[in-house]
Write an enzyme that holds these catalytic residues in place. Structure first.
Site, PDB file in Angstrom:
ATOM      1  N   GLU A 131       0.845  -1.195   0.000  1.00 49.87           N
ATOM      2  CA  GLU A 131       0.000   0.000   0.000  1.00 49.87           C
ATOM      3  C   GLU A 131       0.882   1.248   0.000  1.00 49.87           C
ATOM      4  O   GLU A 131       1.849   1.319   0.755  1.00 49.87           O
ATOM      5  CB  GLU A 131      -0.913   0.024   1.229  1.00 49.87           C
ATOM      6  CG  GLU A 131      -1.989   1.083   1.115  1.00 49.87           C
ATOM      7  CD  GLU A 131      -2.948   1.069   2.303  1.00 49.87           C
ATOM      8  OE1 GLU A 131      -4.085   1.515   2.136  1.00 49.87           O
ATOM      9  OE2 GLU A 131      -2.562   0.627   3.396  1.00 49.87           O
ATOM     10  N   ASN A 268      -2.880  -6.528   5.228  1.00 54.63           N
ATOM     11  CA  ASN A 268      -2.970  -7.595   4.227  1.00 54.63           C
ATOM     12  C   ASN A 268      -3.947  -8.664   4.717  1.00 54.63           C
ATOM     13  O   ASN A 268      -3.828  -9.152   5.843  1.00 54.63           O
ATOM     14  CB  ASN A 268      -1.600  -8.236   4.009  1.00 54.63           C
ATOM     15  CG  ASN A 268      -0.484  -7.215   3.916  1.00 54.63           C
ATOM     16  OD1 ASN A 268      -0.477  -6.369   3.039  1.00 54.63           O
ATOM     17  ND2 ASN A 268       0.458  -7.300   4.845  1.00 54.63           N
ATOM     18  N   GLU A 301      -5.966  -3.067  12.588  1.00 54.72           N
ATOM     19  CA  GLU A 301      -5.722  -3.892  11.400  1.00 54.72           C
ATOM     20  C   GLU A 301      -6.798  -4.969  11.250  1.00 54.72           C
ATOM     21  O   GLU A 301      -7.225  -5.281  10.130  1.00 54.72           O
ATOM     22  CB  GLU A 301      -4.333  -4.522  11.465  1.00 54.72           C
ATOM     23  CG  GLU A 301      -3.186  -3.526  11.605  1.00 54.72           C
ATOM     24  CD  GLU A 301      -3.218  -2.409  10.572  1.00 54.72           C
ATOM     25  OE1 GLU A 301      -3.569  -2.676   9.406  1.00 54.72           O
ATOM     26  OE2 GLU A 301      -2.903  -1.267  10.938  1.00 54.72           O
TER      27      GLU A 301
END
Length: 854
Positions: A131, A268, A301
């Site tokens: 990213e 991810n 996350e």
């Protein structure tokens, strides 16, 4: 043709990728097959690739047709054009590519991380960070969020190593002396969420969160630091499944601690990567702040697995949908897990950072047009995260928590495995609330800045609320769109205290002024009651005094806002700085950690403005303000004391020992540190970081060597950080030069060095020295540090608050023309100018005030 957006004549639906990384030669070879839907007859296919060599390329279909392709790279646009030997007709095709690349040292793309094992031997691992637009450095791809596809990854690695990717391993085999690890198909997702890590790794046992196995991975020798991260990982994953009403979209969840990592963490899908400090921690030795950081980052996350991964913004202008929502959700999850941490109250500190940046003329809207990848990189700031989360919290409080959650569930269910925009979120929330959300929210998302709400009483006793945009500098504004001058829709929550008790009222301030009769019998009025509004409040002197006499009636977040807004008024010239310092005297008996954070932070800012001759008197003022609260707490924690109080003890000690230069506190700190070396468990972990900082401030060359050794041999990531930043806090110029040299000679990791230099630029004893060093070595730093790091390093110039240094900074950046993206550099320069203007405006009065009161 748009140089940054790919044509949609060829759209991928699946990637089969095989990579063979070599950790000895620091290279990798790759092959991939991409299933494409070609919508019209084409003579070429364009995709993203940079820093790769494409060796062969061809198209084939199920009819037996094969078309050779000749690749040509365009470095400026980070694209590869595949010129076809003959045109390809519309239909389903398979693109086959063979390529090679380098495991770089820039902490982006497919990169190498070098670390030392417990015996001191250097080891290398390979990891990814894609990213915003760096997947193209690892494999040729359609590297835009809207080109979602299924990914099937195979890694061919040294048999002694371990490989982790987004999904579970479906098979392992041997081929030509290499271990072939094949992973299951991913969900349909964007390229920037693909991940693979290869190296010597060890994992915790899996914890089952319903049907999902969750593990923490790290380099050998650190698994004992994984328990806390795994615990919040499991708790937040279960929380989000319940909140979102959708199961976790992956087949497993791995949390991986990477020794070298440019950001804090990366979402991810199924393979979240972290800095070690954001995942690994020794609970028995960590401070509350260190534990809170791990909890926040892991929860953040995990929230992304739905908000960002399952549903993804269509283009980078919508990055706030990912980051603001994950920030908002991390607060909800951590608050549910540890309610005693009062996480929404402490979030006020983060909101204050966003208010500071958004008070500049050079601010930007939360969402704005993004064209180049560089502009996307610049969006990862407090406006995206903290302002975005703040306005979401404000909306949630306005709509009600259940209505808000219903809208979020609708949004995720409607757009899962696809892309969505801000308007889609507003539509879902509007359906749940049965009201037009854009009318309230668009001004907060698509316009820069925020209002200051002034609270006064008129001659008839009415309460008068007025709003106007808040700016630190009252200079002519640059040309703006007409709607920029329109009032905000401000959901103001009021609490009125009178002889009959208190009453609350909600007002949607949608005009420049509102008059309310409830002011007639009011003894005191609290605007932004509850503290969740993203605006500042300015009280007339009589109403401010009424609140200062009734501080016990205010919640801690309300006291925080009172001080924070008053400090902002002083910086903006709407309150004399000396009046603000008088206000700080009313908080000597304050016991809330967050209120003290803004009090101490403002005192540090004032310290940067001082003439050296005034500093001893200012140190005495700091001792006067801080010592009573610290004396009440004492050096030792007490049974039943909450985490925030224990953290406050360390904050107050540091303020006294460093900013107040208190000799007794410095001497006692040395004694406590000696005890901690003999018995590490004897000292409260919340106090030890402060003790180390105080000792550095008062330290000599012998202590520097002691701390340097401790940095080199640190047993936890948190210990390493404490001693690293201590090396930047000494006052001896010769010692500071050593630290600066270590920032470019490889001893300090490139993920950390920019932040260390930034802290030195902000320090009154190191800033001139650090600035000269930065000017001399800018090109070296620019080559060594990740681009994210250079942006954060440059932020340090906001501490160079003299007219002469400001001119030098402007001249230097005019020469170097650093490309940080967006308006980042303009913001730094304006923040510096705000500080210089404050110093020039107030220094005579400040000097006179210090002479009289101390």
């Amino acid at each position: 043709m748009d140089p940054y957006r790919l044509p949609r004549t060829a759209v991928p639906s699946r990637y089969d990728i095989r990579l063979e990384p070599d950790l000895t030669t620091l290279t990798f070879n790759g092959t991939e097959t991409v299933a494409l839907d070609i919508s019209e007859r084409v003579s070429d296919v364009t995709l993203n690739a940079i820093e790769l060599t494409i060796e062969t390329a061809s198209l084939e279909n199920d009819r037996g047709e094969t078309i050779r392709a000749t690749p040509s790279m365009d470095e400026a646009t980070e694209r590869c054009r595949l010129t076809l030997a003959s045109p390809a007709a519309p239909g389903r095709w398979r693109l086959r590519l063979a390529f090679r690349g380098t495991l770089n040292d820039k902490l982006r793309g497919f990169y190498r991380s070098v670390y030392k094992d417990p015996s001191g031997v250097s080891r290398t691992m390979a990891a990814t960070q894609f990213e915003a637009t760096d997947a193209r450095r690892a494999f040729p791809c359609w590297d835009e969020p809207s080109f979602k596809a299924v990914f099937a990854v195979t890694l061919a690695i040294d048999p002694a190593l371990t490989a982790v990717s987004n999904t579970a391993i479906v098979s392992e085999s041997r081929e030509d002396g290499r271990k072939i690890v094949r992973f299951a198909d991913s969900i349909k997702m964007s390229t920037y969420l693909v991940a693979f890590v290869v190296g010597e790794l060890e994992a915790t046992d899996a914890v089952m969160v319903r049907r999902t196995p969750l593990r923490v991975w790290c380099v050998p020798g650190k698994k004992h630091l994984a328990r806390f991260g795994q615990e919040i990982g499991a708790a937040s994953l279960a929380f989000f499944e319940d909140y979102y009403g959708l199961p976790y979209p992956g087949d497993k969840l791995d949390l991986l601690a990477i020794p070298d990592f440019a950001a804090g963490a990366m979402e991810n899908l199924g393979a979240i990567t972290f800095r070690e400090t954001a995942l690994l921690v020794d609970e028995s030795a960590a401070s509350h702040a260190e534990l809170e950081r791990v909890a926040d980052v892991v929860a953040h996350e995990n929230a992304h697995m739905w908000f960002g991964d399952l549903v993804t913004m269509s283009w980078w202008n919508g990055i706030w949908l990912n980051e603001a929502f994950a920030t908002f959700m991390e607060m909800l999850a951590v608050d549910a897990w540890k309610p005693e941490w009062q996480r929404w109250a402490t979030f006020g500190v983060s909101r204050a950072a966003a208010l500071t940046l958004d008070g500049l003329h050079s601010t930007r809207p939360i969402e704005f047009p993004v064209t180049s990848p560089r502009d996307a990189d610049a969006m990862f700031d407090v406006l995206t995260y903290e302002k975005g989360a703040s306005v979401l919290r404000m909306l949630e409080q306005y709509l009600g928590a259940e209505v808000f959650r219903t809208g979020v569930r609708d949004y995720l269910e409607t757009h899962k495995l696809a892309n969505a925009d801000t308007g889609d979120l507003w539509a879902a929330l509007g359906r749940a609330a049965h009201q037009p959300i854009p009318a309230v929210m668009d001004g907060w998302i698509f316009r820069p800045g925020y209002p200051v709400v002034t609270v006064s009483r008129d001659a008839g006793g009415h309460l008068v609320l007025t709003q106007q945009r808040f700016n630190y500098l009252r200079q002519p504004l640059p040309p703006r769109a007409p709607e920029a001058d329109q009032p905000w829709q401000v959901p103001v929550k009021l609490r009125v205290h009178g002889r009959g008790g208190s009453a609350e009222e909600r007002v949607l301030l949608d005009d420049r002024e509102a008059r309310l009769r409830l002011g007639e019998a009011a003894d005191a009025v609290v605007a932004n009651a509850g503290g969740h509004g993203f605006y500042r409040v300015r009280y007339t002197p009589d109403l401010l005094e009424a609140l200062l006499q009734r501080l016990d009636m205010l919640a801690s977040i309300e006291r925080f806002n009172l001080v924070n807004d008053a400090w902002a008024m002083a910086v903006a010239g709407l309150m004399p700085l000396t009046a603000y310092l008088e206000l700080t005297a009313r908080f000597r008996n304050e016991r809330d950690k967050n209120v003290w954070s803004v009090l101490i932070g403002s005192l540090y800012s004032i310290n940067r403005l001082l003439e050296p001759a005034d500093r001893p008197r200012f140190e005495a003022l700091v001792r006067d303000r801080v010592a009573p609260a610290f004396a009440a707490l004492g050096w030792t924690s007490r049974p039943g004391e909450d985490e925030l109080t224990r953290q406050l003890r360390g904050d107050l000690a540091r303020a006294l020992g460093v900013l107040g230069n208190d000799r007794a506190v410095q001497a006692r700190s040395a004694e406590i540190y000696a005890v901690s070396l003999r018995d590490p468990g004897a000292v409260d972990p919340n106090l030890l970081p402060a003790v180390i900082a105080i000792m550095a401030h008062a330290g000599d060359a012998q202590r520097y060597e002691e701390f340097l050794k401790a940095f080199r041999t640190a047993r936890t990531p948190q210990d390493e950080q404490r001693y690293l930043y201590a090396l930047a806090a000494f006052r001896d110029p010769a010692l500071l030069r050593q630290t600066l040299e270590r920032a470019i000679n490889g001893e300090i990791r490139t993920q950390d060095a920019p932040f260390v230099v930034r802290s030195m630029l902000m320090g009154v004893y190191a800033r001139e020295l650090a600035w000269e060093f930065v000017k001399r070595h800018w090109d070296t730093m620019d080559r060594l540090y990740p681009k994210h790091g250079m942006r954060r390093l440059a932020e340090g110039v906001t501490g160079l608050v003299t007219r002469e240094l400001e001119a030098d900074v402007q001249a230097f950046f005019a020469l170097k023309k650093p490309q940080f993206g967006g308006r980042v550099l303009d913001q730094y320069l304006e923040q510096l100018h705000v500080g210089v203007e404050l110093r020039e405006r107030e220094r005579s009065a400040l000097s006179a005030y210090l002479s009289k009161v101390v």
